[in-house]
Design a protein around this motif. Structure first.
Motif, PDB file in Angstrom:
ATOM      1  N   ASP A 199       0.081 -93.215  69.517  1.00  9.83           N
ATOM      2  CA  ASP A 199       0.305 -92.549  70.800  1.00  9.83           C
ATOM      3  C   ASP A 199       1.577 -91.726  70.660  1.00  9.83           C
ATOM      4  O   ASP A 199       2.676 -92.185  70.953  1.00  9.83           O
ATOM      5  CB  ASP A 199       0.436 -93.582  71.911  1.00  9.83           C
ATOM      6  N   THR A 200       1.419 -90.512  70.209  1.00 14.51           N
ATOM      7  CA  THR A 200       2.587 -89.696  69.861  1.00 14.51           C
ATOM      8  C   THR A 200       3.443 -89.343  71.070  1.00 14.51           C
ATOM      9  O   THR A 200       4.668 -89.247  70.959  1.00 14.51           O
ATOM     10  CB  THR A 200       2.135 -88.406  69.157  1.00 14.51           C
ATOM     11  N   VAL A 201       2.815 -89.157  72.228  1.00 10.10           N
ATOM     12  CA  VAL A 201       3.581 -88.801  73.425  1.00 10.10           C
ATOM     13  C   VAL A 201       4.464 -89.963  73.867  1.00 10.10           C
ATOM     14  O   VAL A 201       5.664 -89.800  74.121  1.00 10.10           O
ATOM     15  CB  VAL A 201       2.640 -88.362  74.571  1.00 10.10           C
ATOM     16  N   GLU A 202       3.885 -91.174  73.952  1.00  9.05           N
ATOM     17  CA  GLU A 202       4.667 -92.333  74.376  1.00  9.05           C
ATOM     18  C   GLU A 202       5.713 -92.710  73.339  1.00  9.05           C
ATOM     19  O   GLU A 202       6.812 -93.156  73.686  1.00  9.05           O
ATOM     20  CB  GLU A 202       3.741 -93.522  74.661  1.00  9.05           C
ATOM     21  N   SER A 252       5.234 -84.520  80.881  1.00 11.33           N
ATOM     22  CA  SER A 252       5.078 -83.099  80.574  1.00 11.33           C
ATOM     23  C   SER A 252       5.998 -82.658  79.450  1.00 11.33           C
ATOM     24  O   SER A 252       5.593 -81.916  78.552  1.00 11.33           O
ATOM     25  CB  SER A 252       5.345 -82.256  81.825  1.00 11.33           C
ATOM     26  N   VAL A 253       7.259 -83.106  79.483  1.00 14.19           N
ATOM     27  CA  VAL A 253       8.223 -82.660  78.486  1.00 14.19           C
ATOM     28  C   VAL A 253       7.869 -83.169  77.095  1.00 14.19           C
ATOM     29  O   VAL A 253       8.182 -82.518  76.087  1.00 14.19           O
ATOM     30  CB  VAL A 253       9.653 -83.085  78.870  1.00 14.19           C
ATOM     31  N   PHE A 254       7.212 -84.303  77.003  1.00 10.48           N
ATOM     32  CA  PHE A 254       6.854 -84.859  75.694  1.00 10.48           C
ATOM     33  C   PHE A 254       5.494 -84.361  75.216  1.00 10.48           C
ATOM     34  O   PHE A 254       5.152 -84.518  74.054  1.00 10.48           O
ATOM     35  CB  PHE A 254       6.878 -86.388  75.754  1.00 10.48           C
ATOM     36  N   THR A 255       4.729 -83.775  76.125  1.00 10.34           N
ATOM     37  CA  THR A 255       3.418 -83.238  75.773  1.00 10.34           C
ATOM     38  C   THR A 255       3.527 -81.809  75.245  1.00 10.34           C
ATOM     39  O   THR A 255       2.872 -81.440  74.279  1.00 10.34           O
ATOM     40  CB  THR A 255       2.493 -83.266  77.003  1.00 10.34           C
ATOM     41  N   ASP A 256       4.368 -81.010  75.891  1.00 10.20           N
ATOM     42  CA  ASP A 256       4.590 -79.633  75.441  1.00 10.20           C
ATOM     43  C   ASP A 256       6.064 -79.306  75.667  1.00 10.20           C
ATOM     44  O   ASP A 256       6.436 -78.620  76.624  1.00 10.20           O
ATOM     45  CB  ASP A 256       3.696 -78.659  76.212  1.00 10.20           C
ATOM     46  N   SER A 257       6.887 -79.820  74.774  1.00  5.62           N
ATOM     47  CA  SER A 257       8.340 -79.703  74.924  1.00  5.62           C
ATOM     48  C   SER A 257       8.795 -78.251  74.954  1.00  5.62           C
ATOM     49  O   SER A 257       9.656 -77.872  75.767  1.00  5.62           O
ATOM     50  CB  SER A 257       9.029 -80.448  73.782  1.00  5.62           C
ATOM     51  N   ALA A 307       8.596 -90.383  73.858  1.00  5.23           N
ATOM     52  CA  ALA A 307       9.349 -90.767  75.049  1.00  5.23           C
ATOM     53  C   ALA A 307      10.214 -91.993  74.771  1.00  5.23           C
ATOM     54  O   ALA A 307      11.406 -92.031  75.113  1.00  5.23           O
ATOM     55  CB  ALA A 307       8.396 -91.039  76.201  1.00  5.23           C
ATOM     56  N   TYR A 308       9.628 -92.994  74.140  1.00  6.28           N
ATOM     57  CA  TYR A 308      10.327 -94.249  73.845  1.00  6.28           C
ATOM     58  C   TYR A 308      11.557 -93.992  72.974  1.00  6.28           C
ATOM     59  O   TYR A 308      12.665 -94.455  73.278  1.00  6.28           O
ATOM     60  CB  TYR A 308       9.370 -95.203  73.146  1.00  6.28           C
ATOM     61  N   LYS A 348      18.273 -94.754  82.366  1.00  7.46           N
ATOM     62  CA  LYS A 348      17.875 -94.713  80.956  1.00  7.46           C
ATOM     63  C   LYS A 348      16.637 -93.845  80.756  1.00  7.46           C
ATOM     64  O   LYS A 348      16.536 -93.097  79.776  1.00  7.46           O
ATOM     65  CB  LYS A 348      17.604 -96.124  80.440  1.00  7.46           C
ATOM     66  N   ASN A 349      15.708 -93.927  81.693  1.00  6.05           N
ATOM     67  CA  ASN A 349      14.438 -93.242  81.517  1.00  6.05           C
ATOM     68  C   ASN A 349      14.497 -91.745  81.789  1.00  6.05           C
ATOM     69  O   ASN A 349      13.485 -91.056  81.640  1.00  6.05           O
ATOM     70  CB  ASN A 349      13.370 -93.889  82.400  1.00  6.05           C
ATOM     71  N   ILE A 350      15.662 -91.249  82.187  1.00 11.18           N
ATOM     72  CA  ILE A 350      15.827 -89.795  82.288  1.00 11.18           C
ATOM     73  C   ILE A 350      17.031 -89.334  81.474  1.00 11.18           C
ATOM     74  O   ILE A 350      17.477 -88.195  81.601  1.00 11.18           O
ATOM     75  CB  ILE A 350      15.956 -89.320  83.753  1.00 11.18           C
ATOM     76  N   SER A 351      17.527 -90.208  80.608  1.00 15.86           N
ATOM     77  CA  SER A 351      18.731 -89.870  79.842  1.00 15.86           C
ATOM     78  C   SER A 351      18.489 -88.722  78.873  1.00 15.86           C
ATOM     79  O   SER A 351      19.412 -87.948  78.585  1.00 15.86           O
ATOM     80  CB  SER A 351      19.249 -91.104  79.097  1.00 15.86           C
ATOM     81  N   SER A 352      17.274 -88.561  78.359  1.00 14.94           N
ATOM     82  CA  SER A 352      17.015 -87.454  77.435  1.00 14.94           C
ATOM     83  C   SER A 352      17.084 -86.112  78.158  1.00 14.94           C
ATOM     84  O   SER A 352      17.523 -85.106  77.588  1.00 14.94           O
ATOM     85  CB  SER A 352      15.655 -87.616  76.752  1.00 14.94           C
ATOM     86  N   TYR A 353      16.653 -86.087  79.432  1.00 16.08           N
ATOM     87  CA  TYR A 353      16.798 -84.872  80.233  1.00 16.08           C
ATOM     88  C   TYR A 353      18.286 -84.580  80.454  1.00 16.08           C
ATOM     89  O   TYR A 353      18.726 -83.429  80.359  1.00 16.08           O
ATOM     90  CB  TYR A 353      16.097 -85.023  81.578  1.00 16.08           C
TER      91      TYR A 353
END
Length: 334
Positions: free
Chosen positions: A61-64, A306-311, A67-68, A121-126
């Motif tokens: 699961d490349t998208v998850e 969305s960001v991990f599907t088409d960055s 994200a992880y 944590k779950n929006i730290s990459s943004y």
């Protein structure tokens, strides 16, 4: 008389059972949607003390997986490069946030708003991306989600005032501040609701990612999808409980009405394979908005991915939108 009682008692018992069942179901729905996340965690601690993180996803699961890995790496960056700050909400709650400031003088800020039962944590990459693109970044822990105070989740109704308060916090500390808002899922809804308030002119624009148009509609949809139950009368009973206990109605969490009053330019984003917040919320919100606006659809993206599907498409669109208001001389040509 005895014959009538024999008929009457079972009928009354049947209706009492139905009413009790509806009451219990409505109460369960209320707790499922609005119950807080670890409200007793210490303000200076990491989130979800004692609760294990989700295991790493299947590598296929490349998208998850993206994200992880991104969340874990960026959260370490966020904690290392931020100070922890606090303010007080209109109703006396202590609100806490991470603030990552540029090393050089900078008056550009973005407030990033996490989603339902989520965490910074779950929006730290943004947050890290925005920081790398010349913004100071404020990442609040939303009320009812474990770090800031709050004993229930309000689906965005009171949170909009908290975001406005964070805007005031920034401008009080930096009168030259220019601010953008970004939010995902319930955070996207909160951002849309916030733009319907009277905001100072230094709020330049906003980005909402996969927010729902209405808390009422969203919970009706989840009730149907998860339990195959109709909205009436469960939602009506649950909403009555919410009004009496929490002083707001799910019907008050209405982005369409807020967006009619919005004067803040907004970028609306949604994945077209989102089966948690249906994609039709995107068009409904976009059409309702009275402000300058732009729309971004990510065809293959599920909820909040969305960001991990088409960055490339995601960030080129978001960055160009922000540049238009903050760095017009550097605006990306699409």
């Amino acid at each position: 008389m005895k014959k009538s009682l024999k008929i009457f008692i079972p009928v009354i018992s049947f209706f009492l059972i139905i009413i009790l069942s509806l009451f219990l179901a409505a109460n369960y729905l209320l707790k499922e949607a609005l119950s807080p996340v670890h409200p007793n965690d210490a303000p200076d601690s990491d989130y979800y003390i004692g609760q294990p993180e989700k295991p790493a996803p299947d590598p296929s699961d490349t998208v998850e997986t993206a994200a992880y890995n991104s969340f874990n790496a960026s959260y370490a960056w966020l904690k290392e490069n931020s100070i922890k700050c606090s303010t007080q909400s209109f109703d006396g709650l202590k609100l806490n946030a991470y603030l990552a400031k540029q090393k050089d003088e900078c008056h550009n800020y973005i407030i990033t708003v996490h989603g339902w039962k989520s965490k910074p944590k779950n929006i730290s990459s943004y947050a890290e991306h925005f920081y790398q693109n010349k913004f100071n970044v404020l990442v609040p822990g939303m009320r009812g989600h474990g770090w800031s105070d709050g004993d229930f989740i309000d689906m965005g109704y009171f949170c909009k005032y908290d975001i406005k308060e964070w805007c005031s916090y920034i401008t009080q500390n930096d009168p030259e501040a220019r601010i953008a808002l970004w939010g995902i899922s319930m955070g996207g809804t909160t951002v849309m609701l916030t733009t319907g308030l009277e905001l100072p002119q230094n709020i330049l624009c906003a980005v909402e990612d996969c927010g729902y148009a209405s808390a009422w509609d969203q919970l009706c949809y989840r009730l149907k999808i998860e339990y195959n139950l109709p909205a009436f009368p469960l939602m009506n009973m649950a909403d009555s409980f919410i009004k009496s206990k929490y002083n707001f109605s799910l019907k008050d969490v209405d982005c369409l009405e807020a967006l009619k009053k919005s004067r803040t330019p907004i970028l609306f984003i949604h994945g077209l394979k989102d089966d948690f917040v249906p994609p039709d919320n995107l068009q409904r919100c976009y059409d309702a908005a009275a402000c300058e606006k732009k729309l971004l659809e990510i065809p293959e993206a599920v909820h909040a991915r969305s960001v991990f599907t088409d960055s490339e498409k995601y960030w080129s669109t978001v960055d160009a939108f922000l540049n238009k208001y903050f760095f017009p001389q550097e605006e990306i040509t699409e």
